[in-house]
Each structure stands twice: as C-alpha cells, then as structure tokens.
Design a protein around this motif. Structure first.
Motif, mmCIF file in Angstrom:
data_model
loop_
_atom_site.group_PDB
_atom_site.id
_atom_site.type_symbol
_atom_site.label_atom_id
_atom_site.label_comp_id
_atom_site.label_asym_id
_atom_site.label_seq_id
_atom_site.Cartn_x
_atom_site.Cartn_y
_atom_site.Cartn_z
ATOM 1 N N VAL A 115 -0.821 20.451 -25.958
ATOM 2 C CA VAL A 115 -1.823 20.964 -25.018
ATOM 3 C C VAL A 115 -2.911 19.912 -24.829
ATOM 4 C CG1 VAL A 115 -3.523 22.768 -24.561
ATOM 5 C CG2 VAL A 115 -1.379 23.347 -25.720
ATOM 6 N N PHE A 116 -3.126 19.509 -23.572
ATOM 7 C CA PHE A 116 -4.260 18.654 -23.220
ATOM 8 C C PHE A 116 -5.371 19.555 -22.685
ATOM 9 C CE2 PHE A 116 -1.102 15.059 -21.933
ATOM 10 C CZ PHE A 116 -0.915 14.738 -23.279
ATOM 11 N N LEU A 117 -6.501 19.576 -23.371
ATOM 12 C CA LEU A 117 -7.620 20.419 -22.964
ATOM 13 C C LEU A 117 -8.622 19.610 -22.154
ATOM 14 C CD1 LEU A 117 -8.160 22.207 -26.390
ATOM 15 C CD2 LEU A 117 -7.248 23.271 -24.318
ATOM 16 N N THR A 118 -9.096 20.184 -21.069
ATOM 17 C CA THR A 118 -10.155 19.567 -20.277
ATOM 18 C C THR A 118 -11.127 20.653 -19.850
ATOM 19 O OG1 THR A 118 -10.653 18.228 -18.320
ATOM 20 C CG2 THR A 118 -8.859 19.804 -18.109
ATOM 21 N N ALA A 119 -12.391 20.314 -19.769
ATOM 22 C CA ALA A 119 -13.404 21.244 -19.258
ATOM 23 C C ALA A 119 -13.861 20.711 -17.911
ATOM 24 C CB ALA A 119 -14.575 21.371 -20.228
ATOM 25 N N ASP A 120 -13.128 21.077 -16.871
ATOM 26 C CA ASP A 120 -13.380 20.538 -15.537
ATOM 27 C C ASP A 120 -14.538 21.267 -14.877
ATOM 28 O OD1 ASP A 120 -13.180 19.344 -13.033
ATOM 29 O OD2 ASP A 120 -11.752 20.874 -12.339
ATOM 30 N N ALA A 121 -15.691 20.608 -14.821
ATOM 31 C CA ALA A 121 -16.878 21.216 -14.211
ATOM 32 C C ALA A 121 -16.838 21.146 -12.689
ATOM 33 C CB ALA A 121 -18.141 20.532 -14.733
ATOM 34 N N PHE A 122 -15.850 20.435 -12.130
ATOM 35 C CA PHE A 122 -15.680 20.427 -10.678
ATOM 36 C C PHE A 122 -15.006 21.724 -10.208
ATOM 37 C CE2 PHE A 122 -16.266 16.077 -11.832
ATOM 38 C CZ PHE A 122 -16.880 15.468 -10.749
ATOM 39 N N GLY A 123 -14.352 22.432 -11.149
ATOM 40 C CA GLY A 123 -13.755 23.728 -10.831
ATOM 41 C C GLY A 123 -12.506 23.662 -9.984
ATOM 42 N N VAL A 124 -11.776 22.525 -10.049
ATOM 43 C CA VAL A 124 -10.625 22.359 -9.156
ATOM 44 C C VAL A 124 -9.287 22.193 -9.875
ATOM 45 C CG1 VAL A 124 -12.007 21.451 -7.260
ATOM 46 C CG2 VAL A 124 -11.079 19.864 -8.967
ATOM 47 N N LEU A 125 -9.305 21.899 -11.163
ATOM 48 C CA LEU A 125 -8.040 21.808 -11.896
ATOM 49 C C LEU A 125 -7.582 23.212 -12.281
ATOM 50 C CD1 LEU A 125 -8.470 18.725 -14.270
ATOM 51 C CD2 LEU A 125 -7.140 18.883 -12.151
ATOM 52 N N PRO A 126 -6.268 23.457 -12.287
ATOM 53 C CA PRO A 126 -5.776 24.794 -12.629
ATOM 54 C C PRO A 126 -6.048 25.136 -14.088
ATOM 55 C CG PRO A 126 -3.961 23.244 -12.450
ATOM 56 C CD PRO A 126 -5.182 22.527 -11.964
ATOM 57 N N PRO A 127 -6.174 26.425 -14.409
ATOM 58 C CA PRO A 127 -6.411 26.818 -15.793
ATOM 59 C C PRO A 127 -5.253 26.473 -16.716
ATOM 60 C CG PRO A 127 -6.059 28.742 -14.417
ATOM 61 C CD PRO A 127 -6.191 27.580 -13.493
ATOM 62 N N ILE A 128 -4.045 26.372 -16.152
ATOM 63 C CA ILE A 128 -2.909 25.869 -16.931
ATOM 64 C C ILE A 128 -1.877 25.291 -15.972
ATOM 65 C CG2 ILE A 128 -1.675 28.090 -17.004
ATOM 66 C CD1 ILE A 128 -0.825 27.233 -19.939
ATOM 67 N N ALA A 129 -1.273 24.175 -16.375
ATOM 68 C CA ALA A 129 -0.226 23.544 -15.579
ATOM 69 C C ALA A 129 0.805 22.944 -16.512
ATOM 70 C CB ALA A 129 -0.811 22.468 -14.666
ATOM 71 N N LYS A 130 2.071 23.015 -16.088
ATOM 72 C CA LYS A 130 3.149 22.387 -16.846
ATOM 73 C C LYS A 130 3.248 20.924 -16.435
ATOM 74 C CE LYS A 130 7.009 24.667 -17.200
ATOM 75 N NZ LYS A 130 8.248 25.401 -16.801
#
Length: 528
Positions: free
Chosen positions: A343-358
């Motif tokens: 699992v690669f965790l990111t806290a995207d403050a731009f709000g555009v990356l999906p909450p989970i992706a394969k």
C-alpha cells in the motif's frame, strides 16, 4: 592518519576506564537522571531535550568519497561527498574528546532481525540517554550473542563536540559523516537522537542491495493467515495509524528489508511522533511510553511530571522511542514471509487522487519513485495553499544509491511474488484542502481491509482519464460515489483544472530520473 591507526585509536578508547559497556535499562535510566541529562515522567519514561536541533540536519550529512563508493553513490544535495582527510581529522579529534570524558557509553547490538542478513553494530555515546535510545531502537543481543559479538559498523556520537567549519571542512558545527570503508558513522554538534537511527538506516540502504535485499522505508504487519502487508507513506499520510490493526500483528513501523526469504524488520524498536498523542487515537503508542522509554522534546509538567503531548513549544517533532516488545500485538522475532499486498499512502490535499486505486507493476514503480504527498497550508511559514511534495522511494534522505536501483528491485519482487499494489489517498475528497473534506478514516480502513483480504483483486474498475489509475467501482463499506474523485466535486471544471495541475507536477518531478525505462513513465504516470 592512515587506515591502520583508525581501529587502533578506537580500540584504545573502548579499553578506557571511562567506558561503560552494555548497561541495562535501569542502569542507563539512573545515569540519565544522575547526570541531569533528562527527567523522569509520571509513567516512568525519561524525557530529554535536544536544544538547538529538534530534527535531522540533512545539509550537514556526508558520505566519505572513497574508492569503493566513488562510482556507486548517487552524489548530490542528499549524498554530499566529503574527503577521507576531513573524516580522518575529525575522527581523531572526536576520539580524543571522548577519551577525556568522565563516562562514555557503548551499546552492542544488531540492525536486521533476520540473522542471515543482520549487521552487528556498536553505538558509542557521550550521553547516557542516547545510549538508552540506541538500546531501545536497535536489536538487543542475547547474553550468548553478546559473547561472540563483533561490530561490523560503529556509530560514534559526541553532541557537544562542535566542528569548526573553517578548520574541519564542514558546512557548520554539525556533522553526520558515513565512511563505508572505515565502517564508521561520526556524529557531532547535534543532540537529536534520530541521527543515530537514520544513519544506520542509510548504511543498510547501501549494504543490503549488494546482497539482493531491498531496503524499505515502510511499516509492515501480518494477518492471522500469515499474509504480509507493507505500508509506504510520508509524514501525515496515516502510515502508523493504518498499520496498527488489532487483527494483524506488527512486524515493524519504519524500516524493513525484503530478502529472498521474505520481510524482516531492520530495527528493534519504534520512534513514534507523539504530538497531540492520546490514548483514544493511538493506544499502542500511548501505553508503550513507560519505564525504559525515551521521550524527546516533550514538555513535562514540572510538578506532576505528566507529559503534555499537545504542547509544541519546543517542536512539532516530539518523539517517543520504545522497544517493540512494549507493544502486545507484534511478530517476535520481526520476520515474516513475502508481501501479498503493498500500500502506497498519500494525503492528497488537491483532492483529485482516488481514495484507492489498483496499480500495475509499472505504475507501482512510477509512484514508488515519485513518493508523493502534500504539505498543507499553515504547516510551514509561507505555505498558503497545498503544495505537492515528492520524496523518492518514500525515503529520499536515506538512499545512498541511485533511486532507480531500488525501484528496479521492487519491480522484480512484485513480479516474483505476485504482490498486489494499491495507491490509497487519505487526503481530501469533494474539493481541495479548504473546500472539501478529509477522507473518513472508517472508509480508508474498509478499503485497506478489502485490499488485504483480496476482495479487490478481480473487481470491476474504471480508468481515471487524467492519472491513468484503475479505480474499483465497488468496495464493501464505502459509498460508490466516494470512489471516483470527479464525482465528488460540485464543480467539474474546477476538478479537471486541479487534477491537471497535479498531473503536471508529477511529470515535472519525474524528469529528474534520467535512466528510467520508457514504459515506466509511459504506462505508470499521468496521461500526457
């Protein structure tokens, strides 16, 4: 000074009457208090402050440019070269300085829980509390192992010895110098204990790949059926919170190796941030801070000796060091099989990356090299809007070798062991920071649980048009509309503009990787 005199000088120091070797935790705690290096807290931990430096000093970190390192190290602003002469002169000065101290403390132990791949180390400290820190952070030998312990790397830490840049060839009074030929780390001018821990991690990041082992800046746990998970992520992404699962046993929280046999913890302890710590939010960390633990730069009530974890007067980077055995739900020894899920965790403050992706293997290598998260408005002076932050392999300050070598090893291991990789955004949804909301923790937990249990391996996905990511259409326990970021924004044109802005930042950052195979950038990154 020639290379022969260096070990002789060290041996002379270690045979001195002022040297205290392998003191127990109670003995070290007594030394800390008697020497007035720290104070006792209400839970029995000791608390010390680090003065001027409350974090790492990356601009004062060097690797000695030697015959063996000259063509291997990725030299630059992270891995700054320094000459053998500068190292030798400082080495002699530091050892002379320590010989004159009333007491010097030595810890002997290991880095690496797998006995086939562990590194015998010794840590020599001017401060008793630093030696207690080393005792709790590294792997402690049994009495039998101690009898046959021969250190293959030595850390020498003398905080009160300050370099003279004009004479000693350093940038400031502080120095953290690694010599791989002399098998020594030399630390001076800083009291921050994290330099001791991270210097050995940097050493392992250089040595382990030469034996086919991938060193990783990640946490790791194992399920009831033996399935192993790795969690990569920078500060603020939820790595510690999400890897602490009551239904899974902790292997380690920060540094691991992935060998032909599986995963092993490099350390024997945890170095947890404790700003705003509460038992409700982080019960494992809160309850681990007891006798033998070391608090760093935490403000303590002078009368009750109760720690005020909300007080950031000294620094936001308050820390607690404690042995893994202070946590109930662990793997002991800290060894497990090959990872099933990454699992690669990111806290995207731009709000555009999906909450989970394969992620495909190429996408995994791309996002591993990128190591993305966001700095938020207000976290640093001058930051008024979210800023993209990239830390190569989720640990760029500690990588002596070119980043692509670590990424290539990861790609091979993903192929060999059919590991499933997911990108999980613990940041914002429905808009950027200040407009949208932080992803709900129960949703993130549900997504990770589904990933770990294999429920997302064969689900239907939709491809994100901007980032090229495969987003599951359904995840148990999560509303479908949350899964696709564009559907959570009220203003679709604003979403598209913000997503393209972040995608361009990814592409711009990736330009620094000159020798990456084309398919990694083409298949792994945002759609051009």
């Amino acid at each position: 000074m020639n290379s022969v005199s260096i070990p002789n000088k060290l041996n002379a120091l270690l045979k001195g009457n002022n040297v205290q070797v392998q003191l127990s935790v109670p003995q070290l705690a007594e030394k800390v208090l008697n020497r007035k290096e720290g104070s006792l807290t209400s839970t029995g931990a000791v608390c010390a402050t680090t003065g001027k430096y409350t974090g790492r000093s990356p601009k004062d970190k060097y690797i000695v440019e030697e015959a063996s390192t000259k063509d291997k190290v990725d030299w630059g602003s992270v891995n700054q070269p320094i000459s053998e002469e500068v190292f030798s002169n400082l080495y002699e000065k530091v050892l002379n300085y320590l010989q004159d101290k009333d007491e010097v403390f030595v810890f002997k132990g290991f880095a690496g829980a797998d006995k086939k791949h562990r590194l015998p180390i010794q840590v020599i400290n001017e401060y008793a509390w630093h030696n207690l820190f080393a005792h709790q952070m590294f792997i402690r030998p049994t009495d039998e192992e101690l009898l046959d312990h021969h250190a293959e790397f030595t850390v020498i830490s003398a905080p009160n010895f300050k370099a003279d840049p004009a004479v000693d060839g350093t940038a400031s009074e502080t120095f953290i110098i690694v010599s791989f030929e002399r098998r020594t780390v030399l630390i001076g001018g800083t009291e921050y204990a994290g330099e001791i821990k991270k210097s050995i991690f940097s050493v392992m990041n250089y040595l382990l790949p030469q034996n086919g082992i991938l060193p990783m800046h990640c946490s790791s746990n194992v399920g009831l059926e033996g399935d192993v998970a790795l969690f990569f992520g920078l500060s603020g992404t939820g790595k510690t919170t999400l890897s602490a699962d009551p239904n899974r046993r902790l292997i380690g929280d920060d540094e691991h190796g992935w060998s032909p046999n599986g995963v092993f913890n490099i350390e024997g302890g945890c170095y947890a941030k404790c700003i705003n710590l509460t038992r409700e939010k982080e019960p494992q960390i809160f309850d681990a801070i007891r006798f033998g633990s070391v608090l760093e730069n935490v403000v303590i009530n002078s009368e009750s000796r109760v720690a005020d974890y909300d007080d950031n007067t000294l620094t936001e980077n308050t820390r607690a060091a404690y042995p893994l055995q202070a946590i109930d739900n662990i793997v002991d020894p800290s060894i497990a099989g090959h990872p099933n899920t990454i699992v690669f965790l990111t806290a995207d403050a731009f709000g555009v990356l999906p909450p989970i992706a394969k992620l495909s293997k190429e996408q995994a290598m791309y996002h591993f090299l990128s190591g993305y998260t966001s700095k938020l408005a207000g976290t640093e002076r001058g930051i008024t809007s979210p800023q993209a932050t990239f830390s190569t392999c989720f640990g760029s300050p500690f990588l002596p070798l070119p980043a692509t070598e670590y990424a290539e090893m990861l790609g091979k291991k993903i192929d060999e062991h059919n590991a499933k990789v997911f990108l999980v955004n613990t940041g914002w949804t429905g808009g950027e920071y200040g407009v949208g909301n932080r992803m709900k923790l129960p949703y993130t937990r549900a997504m990770i649980q589904s990933a770990l249990e294999g429920e997302l391996n064969n689900v239907e996905t939709v491809k994100d048009e901007i980032f090229g990511l495969n987003i599951p259409l359904h995840v148990p326990g999560v509303p479908d509309e949350v899964l696709q970021p564009n559907k959570t924004w009220a203003d679709q044109s604003a979403y598209e503009a913000k997503a393209k802005e972040l995608a361009s930042k990814f592409r711009e950052n990736f330009k620094k990787f000159a020798n990456v195979p084309a398919e990694i950038e083409e298949k792994g990154g945002p759609v051009a």
